[in-house]
Design an enzyme around this catalytic site. Structure first.
Site, short mmCIF file in Angstrom:
data_model
loop_
_atom_site.label_atom_id
_atom_site.label_comp_id
_atom_site.label_asym_id
_atom_site.label_seq_id
_atom_site.Cartn_x
_atom_site.Cartn_y
_atom_site.Cartn_z
N SER A 1 0.39 -0.23 13.13
CA SER A 1 0.08 -0.34 11.71
C SER A 1 1.24 0.24 10.91
CB SER A 1 -1.21 0.41 11.38
OG SER A 1 -1.02 1.80 11.56
N ASN B 1 -8.23 -7.14 19.18
CA ASN B 1 -7.64 -5.86 18.79
C ASN B 1 -8.52 -4.69 19.20
OD1 ASN B 1 -5.80 -7.54 17.56
ND2 ASN B 1 -5.91 -6.55 15.56
N ALA C 1 -12.62 -5.15 16.66
CA ALA C 1 -13.39 -5.55 17.83
C ALA C 1 -13.54 -4.45 18.86
CB ALA C 1 -12.74 -6.78 18.47
N SER D 1 -10.13 1.70 17.58
CA SER D 1 -11.11 2.79 17.51
C SER D 1 -11.48 3.35 18.87
CB SER D 1 -12.38 2.31 16.78
OG SER D 1 -12.11 2.01 15.44
N ASP E 1 0.69 -4.77 12.92
CA ASP E 1 -0.71 -4.99 12.59
C ASP E 1 -0.92 -4.81 11.09
OD1 ASP E 1 -3.44 -5.40 13.04
OD2 ASP E 1 -3.83 -3.28 13.42
#
Length: 309
Positions: A50, A254, A213, A257, A82
């Site tokens: 990111s 992806n 996801a 988390s 990302d």
């Protein structure tokens, strides 16, 4: 072996009925944990960054650590941006050696999204880099991505077909019910496979991407909570739904988390059991080990890409 693009990865994944894992990286231990899992399971990998992770790790350090991972593992690895939020950021990452970039202009009206994405596609393709874009908006919070439930909406399949035709984008992230972050749903998760089926009919053999996801694995949530955390109600996408999506048109899933949860759970456990420890190699090493365990599980049981390197 140099870094690769996702083009061949996705072509093989589509034909084989599996998906490639796109794992978010933030530090050396996370990279090592992911790549070790890939080596053990002989799986292709997408390491994605990111904009905030890129700033945190420093682009020069980050790209060199990823290159070291390629040299060490011999695996096909793509380095992906990302949720790039601007043309300039995508260009900067391409200049840094990224082999794939995402331009996320999904918060703009369709015409503006097409315009911005087309500009990125033109520059990227001229430099041998592939492009992912997004249509539809996922609810949730992750790094700089913050979308309320009221502002989220599903992808329109007809618009998706128009978008791909007009932009020349290489893959498309769609909204079918996934959500960013660990606190995804008030009720049960429900993915709109009817939308995915319609998109794949209108865009045959075109690679689709699922963001948001992570499954928010309950054993890691429990470990976090057992050792001083406070994450009641955290839950994600059931893994059988993700496996079904991977068997269809979804070629990239992806995962962020779950990696954060694994790393945090292992670190909390380490300090709870060893309160006098102060050597980072000890507690970060435990985090790295659990990340490897998490990624191996995803490669084998969710993505289906183990043995596909």
């Amino acid at each position: 072996m140099p870094l690769v693009t996702t083009k061949d990865m996705f072509a093989k994944a589509y034909e084989g009925g599996y998906a490639i894992g796109a794992f978010n990286i933030n530090n050396m231990e996370t990279i090592q944990g992911i790549v070790e899992a890939g080596k053990i399971e002989k799986a292709p990998l997408i390491l994605q960054v990111s904009s905030s992770a890129r700033k945190y790790a420093n682009p020069k350090y980050l790209t060199r650590m990823v290159q070291a991972a390629v040299e060490d593992s011999g695996l096909p690895i793509a380095l992906h941006l990302d949720h790039g939020d601007s043309y300039d950021l995508c260009v900067s990452c391409i200049k840094d050696g990224f082999t794939s970039v995402m331009i996320d202009a999904s918060h703009h009206p369709l015409a503006e999204n097409i315009k911005i994405t087309s500009q990125v596609v033109k520059y990227a393709h001229d430099h041998g880099v592939v492009v992912e874009a997004e249509l539809g908006r996922l609810a949730g919070v992750e790094d700089n991505v913050k979308v309320s439930e009221a502002d989220s909406f599903y992808t329109d399949p007809e618009e998706a077909a128009e978008f791909v035709e007009k932009t020349g984008v290489d893959s498309l992230a769609i909204a079918i019910g996934t959500s960013h972050g660990a606190f995804k749903f008030k009720g049960e998760a429900k993915l709109r496979f009817d939308i995915l089926e319609k998109v794949s009919e209108l865009l045959p053999k075109f690679p689709i991407v699922l963001h948001g996801a992570s499954s928010v694995l309950p054993e890691y949530v429990k470990m976090v909570n057992d050792f001083g955390g406070a994450m009641p109600g955290a839950k994600g996408i059931p893994e059988d739904m993700l496996r079904k999506a991977a068997s269809m048109a979804v070629c990239k899933i992806n995962v962020d988390s779950d990696l954060r949860l694994a790393f945090t759970a292992a670190t909390r456990k380490h300090f709870a059991e060893n309160p006098s420890h102060f050597d980072p190699r000890q507690y970060l090493g435990d985090g790295r080990t659990l990340v490897t365990e998490c990624v191996r599980h995803k490669l084998v049981h969710v993505l289906g890409c183990a043995g596909k390197a």
